[in-house]
Structures are given as structure tokens and as C-alpha cells.
Design a protein around this motif. Structure first.
Motif, PDB file in Angstrom:
ATOM      1  N   THR A 127      24.638  -2.738 -60.982  1.00  0.00           N
ATOM      2  CA  THR A 127      25.010  -1.555 -60.209  1.00  0.00           C
ATOM      3  C   THR A 127      25.740  -1.935 -58.923  1.00  0.00           C
ATOM      4  O   THR A 127      26.658  -1.238 -58.504  1.00  0.00           O
ATOM      5  CB  THR A 127      23.772  -0.708 -59.884  1.00  0.00           C
ATOM      6  OG1 THR A 127      22.814  -1.504 -59.176  1.00  0.00           O
ATOM      7  CG2 THR A 127      23.149  -0.139 -61.144  1.00  0.00           C
ATOM      8  N   SER A 136      29.549  -0.631 -58.082  1.00  0.00           N
ATOM      9  CA  SER A 136      29.868   0.077 -56.848  1.00  0.00           C
ATOM     10  C   SER A 136      30.746  -0.763 -55.923  1.00  0.00           C
ATOM     11  O   SER A 136      31.532  -0.218 -55.154  1.00  0.00           O
ATOM     12  CB  SER A 136      28.594   0.505 -56.126  1.00  0.00           C
ATOM     13  OG  SER A 136      27.842  -0.628 -55.746  1.00  0.00           O
ATOM     14  N   LEU A 164      27.770   6.287 -60.561  1.00  0.00           N
ATOM     15  CA  LEU A 164      26.384   5.863 -60.767  1.00  0.00           C
ATOM     16  C   LEU A 164      25.398   6.966 -60.407  1.00  0.00           C
ATOM     17  O   LEU A 164      24.390   7.150 -61.096  1.00  0.00           O
ATOM     18  CB  LEU A 164      26.092   4.601 -59.942  1.00  0.00           C
ATOM     19  CG  LEU A 164      26.743   3.319 -60.437  1.00  0.00           C
ATOM     20  CD1 LEU A 164      26.549   2.213 -59.406  1.00  0.00           C
ATOM     21  CD2 LEU A 164      26.152   2.909 -61.778  1.00  0.00           C
ATOM     22  N   PHE A 194      26.468   0.004 -50.166  1.00  0.00           N
ATOM     23  CA  PHE A 194      26.776   1.375 -50.579  1.00  0.00           C
ATOM     24  C   PHE A 194      25.582   2.001 -51.285  1.00  0.00           C
ATOM     25  O   PHE A 194      25.221   3.152 -51.017  1.00  0.00           O
ATOM     26  CB  PHE A 194      27.980   1.412 -51.525  1.00  0.00           C
ATOM     27  CG  PHE A 194      29.321   1.311 -50.866  1.00  0.00           C
ATOM     28  CD1 PHE A 194      29.500   1.547 -49.518  1.00  0.00           C
ATOM     29  CD2 PHE A 194      30.431   0.971 -51.622  1.00  0.00           C
ATOM     30  CE1 PHE A 194      30.747   1.453 -48.928  1.00  0.00           C
ATOM     31  CE2 PHE A 194      31.685   0.875 -51.050  1.00  0.00           C
ATOM     32  CZ  PHE A 194      31.840   1.120 -49.702  1.00  0.00           C
ATOM     33  N   LEU A 195      24.975   1.256 -52.197  1.00  0.00           N
ATOM     34  CA  LEU A 195      23.832   1.788 -52.934  1.00  0.00           C
ATOM     35  C   LEU A 195      22.635   2.019 -52.024  1.00  0.00           C
ATOM     36  O   LEU A 195      21.876   2.979 -52.213  1.00  0.00           O
ATOM     37  CB  LEU A 195      23.458   0.846 -54.075  1.00  0.00           C
ATOM     38  CG  LEU A 195      24.447   0.807 -55.226  1.00  0.00           C
ATOM     39  CD1 LEU A 195      24.033  -0.240 -56.234  1.00  0.00           C
ATOM     40  CD2 LEU A 195      24.565   2.165 -55.889  1.00  0.00           C
ATOM     41  N   GLY A 241      28.865  -3.457 -52.288  1.00  0.00           N
ATOM     42  CA  GLY A 241      28.344  -2.487 -53.254  1.00  0.00           C
ATOM     43  C   GLY A 241      26.856  -2.261 -53.090  1.00  0.00           C
ATOM     44  O   GLY A 241      26.375  -1.127 -53.189  1.00  0.00           O
ATOM     45  N   LEU A 270      23.320   5.238 -50.369  1.00  0.00           N
ATOM     46  CA  LEU A 270      23.154   6.315 -51.344  1.00  0.00           C
ATOM     47  C   LEU A 270      21.683   6.629 -51.540  1.00  0.00           C
ATOM     48  O   LEU A 270      21.284   7.798 -51.544  1.00  0.00           O
ATOM     49  CB  LEU A 270      23.798   5.945 -52.681  1.00  0.00           C
ATOM     50  CG  LEU A 270      23.526   6.932 -53.829  1.00  0.00           C
ATOM     51  CD1 LEU A 270      24.275   8.223 -53.587  1.00  0.00           C
ATOM     52  CD2 LEU A 270      23.892   6.319 -55.151  1.00  0.00           C
ATOM     53  N   ILE A 272      33.722   3.859 -53.626  1.00  0.00           N
ATOM     54  CA  ILE A 272      33.028   5.144 -53.543  1.00  0.00           C
ATOM     55  C   ILE A 272      33.043   5.889 -54.886  1.00  0.00           C
ATOM     56  O   ILE A 272      32.028   6.473 -55.265  1.00  0.00           O
ATOM     57  CB  ILE A 272      33.641   6.009 -52.416  1.00  0.00           C
ATOM     58  CG1 ILE A 272      33.524   5.294 -51.071  1.00  0.00           C
ATOM     59  CG2 ILE A 272      32.984   7.379 -52.347  1.00  0.00           C
ATOM     60  CD1 ILE A 272      32.112   5.050 -50.603  1.00  0.00           C
ATOM     61  N   GLY A 310      32.843   4.580 -57.783  1.00  0.00           N
ATOM     62  CA  GLY A 310      31.818   3.912 -58.580  1.00  0.00           C
ATOM     63  C   GLY A 310      30.424   4.345 -58.181  1.00  0.00           C
ATOM     64  O   GLY A 310      29.546   4.541 -59.029  1.00  0.00           O
ATOM     65  N   VAL A 311      30.194   4.511 -56.877  1.00  0.00           N
ATOM     66  CA  VAL A 311      28.896   4.992 -56.394  1.00  0.00           C
ATOM     67  C   VAL A 311      28.663   6.412 -56.884  1.00  0.00           C
ATOM     68  O   VAL A 311      27.562   6.762 -57.331  1.00  0.00           O
ATOM     69  CB  VAL A 311      28.824   4.907 -54.853  1.00  0.00           C
ATOM     70  CG1 VAL A 311      27.559   5.555 -54.340  1.00  0.00           C
ATOM     71  CG2 VAL A 311      28.911   3.472 -54.392  1.00  0.00           C
TER      72      VAL A 311
END
Length: 87
Positions: free
Chosen positions: A64, A68, A79, A43-44, A40, A47, A73, A75-76
Motif C-alpha cells: 500500500t 500510494s 486505496l 500519505f497513508l 506513500g 489518511l 494522491i 493512489g491514496v
């Protein structure tokens, strides 16, 4: 603490778990949860790197990263939408 030391300790723990194995279910469950939180955070990171041009910046913290990581995805995206509408 030096970043190299932190990475070496984490790599050593991963290697130890791979060699010995985690026969207990709670330890395995915690390990899988930790891996999801790390994914996660990655991923952030992506992003924030790609959303910089659009003005999207979601802080990377334990909450966060957990959202995520466990939701993936969607969840991302949630957010990012919350960040866009709140900010």
C-alpha cells in the motif's frame, strides 16, 4: 532494535549519500524509489489519522505504501475507495 538506533542509522546513510553522492544510476533509482515508498507511508498515515472519523483505515505495509507513493494522491484515493467498498 530500538527506534532511536534505526533512525540514527537511516540518518547516517542519508548523510553518507549526501556527502559521497550516488554516481551510479541504479543506486540513485533505488534511493528515489525508497523515498517514494516512505512518502506513500506518510500519505497513508495522514489518511488513517483523518479518515478515522469516516471509518476509513488502510493498513500501512510495503504494497500500500508503494501504491500510494508511486501514484500519489490518486493512489491514496483509490486505496481508500477500495477499502470503503470491500469492507
Amino acid at each position: 532494535m530500538e527506534p532511536i538506533v534505526v533512525v540514527a542509522v537511516i540518518a547516517g546513510l542519508i548523510l553518507l549519500l549526501l556527502l559521497v553522492g550516488a554516481p551510479l544510476k541504479p543506486i540513485r533509482f533505488l534511493g528515489q524509489g525508497l523515498i517514494k515508498v516512505v512518502i506513500g507511508a506518510v500519505f497513508l498515515f495522514f489518511l488513517n489519522a483523518l479518515g478515522n472519523q469516516a471509518g476509513v483505515h488502510v493498513p500501512i505495509n510495503i504494497i500500500t505504501a508503494s501504491v500510494s507513493g508511486f501514484l500519489g494522491i490518486p493512489g491514496v484515493a483509490a486505496l481508500a475507495a477500495i477499502d470503503y467498498w470491500v469492507m
